[in-house]
Design a protein around this motif. Structure first.
Motif, PDB file in Angstrom:
ATOM      1  N   SER A  80       0.801  -1.226   0.000  1.00  0.00           N
ATOM      2  CA  SER A  80       0.000   0.000   0.000  1.00  0.00           C
ATOM      3  C   SER A  80       0.831   1.273   0.000  1.00  0.00           C
ATOM      4  N   CYS A  81       2.129   1.190   0.258  1.00  0.00           N
ATOM      5  CA  CYS A  81       2.957   2.395   0.352  1.00  0.00           C
ATOM      6  C   CYS A  81       3.061   3.079  -1.010  1.00  0.00           C
ATOM      7  N   GLU A  82       2.811   4.365  -1.033  1.00  0.00           N
ATOM      8  CA  GLU A  82       2.887   5.132  -2.275  1.00  0.00           C
ATOM      9  C   GLU A  82       4.341   5.418  -2.646  1.00  0.00           C
ATOM     10  N   ARG A  83       4.680   5.175  -3.914  1.00  0.00           N
ATOM     11  CA  ARG A  83       6.011   5.484  -4.432  1.00  0.00           C
ATOM     12  C   ARG A  83       5.925   6.769  -5.241  1.00  0.00           C
ATOM     13  N   PRO A  84       6.654   7.814  -4.843  1.00  0.00           N
ATOM     14  CA  PRO A  84       6.484   9.113  -5.503  1.00  0.00           C
ATOM     15  C   PRO A  84       7.187   9.245  -6.843  1.00  0.00           C
ATOM     16  N   GLY A  85       8.135   8.359  -7.173  1.00  0.00           N
ATOM     17  CA  GLY A  85       8.908   8.491  -8.399  1.00  0.00           C
ATOM     18  C   GLY A  85      10.021   9.530  -8.236  1.00  0.00           C
ATOM     19  N   PRO A  86      10.843   9.707  -9.243  1.00  0.00           N
ATOM     20  CA  PRO A  86      10.846   9.011 -10.531  1.00  0.00           C
ATOM     21  C   PRO A  86      11.352   7.576 -10.404  1.00  0.00           C
ATOM     22  N   ASP A  88      11.833   2.712  -7.985  1.00  0.00           N
ATOM     23  CA  ASP A  88      11.563   4.061  -7.501  1.00  0.00           C
ATOM     24  C   ASP A  88      12.826   4.622  -6.859  1.00  0.00           C
ATOM     25  N   LEU A  89      13.193   5.841  -7.221  1.00  0.00           N
ATOM     26  CA  LEU A  89      14.453   6.436  -6.772  1.00  0.00           C
ATOM     27  C   LEU A  89      14.556   6.490  -5.255  1.00  0.00           C
ATOM     28  N   SER A  90      13.464   6.855  -4.574  1.00  0.00           N
ATOM     29  CA  SER A  90      13.529   6.961  -3.114  1.00  0.00           C
ATOM     30  C   SER A  90      13.867   5.620  -2.488  1.00  0.00           C
ATOM     31  N   SER A  91      13.345   4.540  -3.036  1.00  0.00           N
ATOM     32  CA  SER A  91      13.646   3.209  -2.501  1.00  0.00           C
ATOM     33  C   SER A  91      15.115   2.856  -2.674  1.00  0.00           C
ATOM     34  N   GLU A  92      15.689   3.194  -3.848  1.00  0.00           N
ATOM     35  CA  GLU A  92      17.101   2.907  -4.072  1.00  0.00           C
ATOM     36  C   GLU A  92      17.986   3.700  -3.118  1.00  0.00           C
TER      37      GLU A  92
END
Length: 308
Positions: free
Chosen positions: A162-168, A200-204
Motif C-alpha cells: 500500500s505504500c505510495e512510491r512518488p517516483g521518478p 523508484d528512486l527513493s527506494s534505491e
C-alpha cells in the motif's frame, strides 16, 4: 559450466562461500582470474533478464563505474573478471566512502540504457499463518519466533503493497549493500548486478543509505553517514525525491521476500545443489524474524532522524 573460453586453468576452481542467493567460484587460468557465479536454478525468486542486465553492466563498466568487468552471461552462469579488494563489514562506512557511493549512484542513473521491463512488483505474500503452522509441525528451531510475529508480518506485507512510491523510476543496481561491495585502496567497487532493473528512486537511495549507515542491527545508525550518500548523489548531478516511508519500503519488502524464500527452503529440508547452504538459510530466517519487526517499528523514527 563450459568455461573453456576463459583459458587453461592453472589451479582447480575454488568455491567462495557466503552468497545469500547463488554460488560463487574463483577460477584462475592463463588468461587471468575470474569470478564464476552459478545462479540458483531450483527455486529462483525472480525472473532474471540475462541479456538486459549484461548490457546494463557493460554500459556501466564502459562509463567507468568501479566494478568487475563483465565477461559473459547466460541463464546458468555469470562470469566477471576477478577483483581484489577488502570486504566491507556490516558497519557504518566512512563519510568519504558513502559520499562516493552516492556519486556512483548518480552516474548509474544517468546512463542511457534501453530497458524493456517495467518496475512491477509482485504483491507481498499473506501466507504467514500457514508458514508458521508448517514450521511448528516440522519442528523448525525458529517456529516459536515465527508464530509470535505472524500479525507483524501480515502488517508488513500490507505496508509493502500500500505504500505510495512518488517516483521518478530509474534503471539502477537495486542491491548496493555491504556484502555487495569491496573497498580497493579505500574506494568502492560495486559487485553483484543481477538484481538490476527499474526502481523508484527513493527506494534505491533509502535502501543504500540506511544499509551503509548502520551496523548489523538498528542500534548503531549514524545519520551523518546516511546524509553523506545523499550529499554525494546531489554532487554527482542527482536530485533527491521527497521524503517519506517509500525510502524504506523496497528494503523492507525485499527482506520480507528473502525471509519467506529461506523459510520455504528450510521447510523443504533439502540441501539443494544451487543457492545458499541450508544452514545459511536458517540463519537468514532468524535474521529476518528478529530484524524485520524492529525495522518496521522504527519507520517513523527513521524518517524523522535520517531525512530531515
Amino acid at each position: 559450466m563450459n568455461l573453456s573460453d576463459l583459458g587453461t586453468p592453472v589451479a582447480p576452481m575454488v568455491r567462495v562461500h557466503g552468497g545469500f542467493a547463488n554460488r560463487m567460484y574463483r577460477l584462475d587460468t592463463d588468461q587471468g582470474s575470474f569470478a564464476v557465479k552459478e545462479l540458483s536454478l531450483v527455486d529462483r525468486r525472480w525472473t532474471y533478464h540475462v541479456e538486459d542486465v549484461f548490457r546494463f553492466e557493460r554500459a556501466a563498466f564502459g562509463a567507468g563505474i568501479p566494478m568487475p568487468e563483465p565477461i559473459s552471461a547466460d541463464d546458468h552462469t555469470l562470469v566477471h573478471r576477478w577483483v581484489e579488494g577488502e570486504r566491507v563489514p556490516e558497519a557504518p562506512v566512512s563519510a568519504e566512502y558513502g559520499f562516493e557511493i552516492g556519486e556512483i549512484l548518480a552516474r548509474i542513473h544517468a546512463l542511457d540504457v534501453a530497458w524493456a521491463h517495467g518496475s512491477i512488483e509482485e504483491r507481498a505474500s499473506r501466507d504467514w499463518p500457514e508458514l508458521a503452522e508448517r514450521a511448528a509441525t516440522t519442528g523448525q528451531p525458529w517456529a516459536d519466533e515465527l508464530a509470535s510475529q505472524v500479525e507483524t508480518f501480515l502488517a508488513i506485507a500490507h505496508f509493502v503493497d500500500s505504500c505510495e512510491r512518488p517516483g521518478p523510476v530509474v534503471l539502477t543496481h537495486k542491491d548496493i549493500q555491504p556484502w555487495n561491495l569491496l573497498a580497493r585502496e579505500g574506494r568502492p567497487v560495486v559487485l553483484d548486478w543481477e538484481l538490476s532493473g527499474m526502481l523508484d528512486l527513493s527506494s534505491e537511495l533509502g535502501s543504500t543509505a540506511l544499509s551503509l549507515a548502520k551496523g548489523p542491527g538498528f542500534d548503531d545508525i549514524q545519520p551523518s553517514i546516511f546524509r553523506s550518500i545523499l550529499d554525494g548523489y546531489v554532487a554527482g548531478g542527482g536530485a533527491l525525491p521527497p521524503s517519506g516511508p517509500s525510502w524504506f519500503v523496497f528494503m523492507i519488502g525485499g527482506w520480507l521476500g528473502h525471509t519467506r524464500w529461506n523459510i520455504l527452503r528450510c521447510l523443504a529440508g533439502v540441501e539443494v545443489s544451487t543457492g545458499p547452504d541450508l544452514a545459511l538459510s536458517h540463519d537468514s530466517v532468524r535474521d529476518g524474524l528478529r530484524g524485520l519487526p524492529v525495522l518496521f517499528g522504527r519507520l517513523p523514527e527513521l524518517q524523522e532522524l535520517l531525512l530531515r
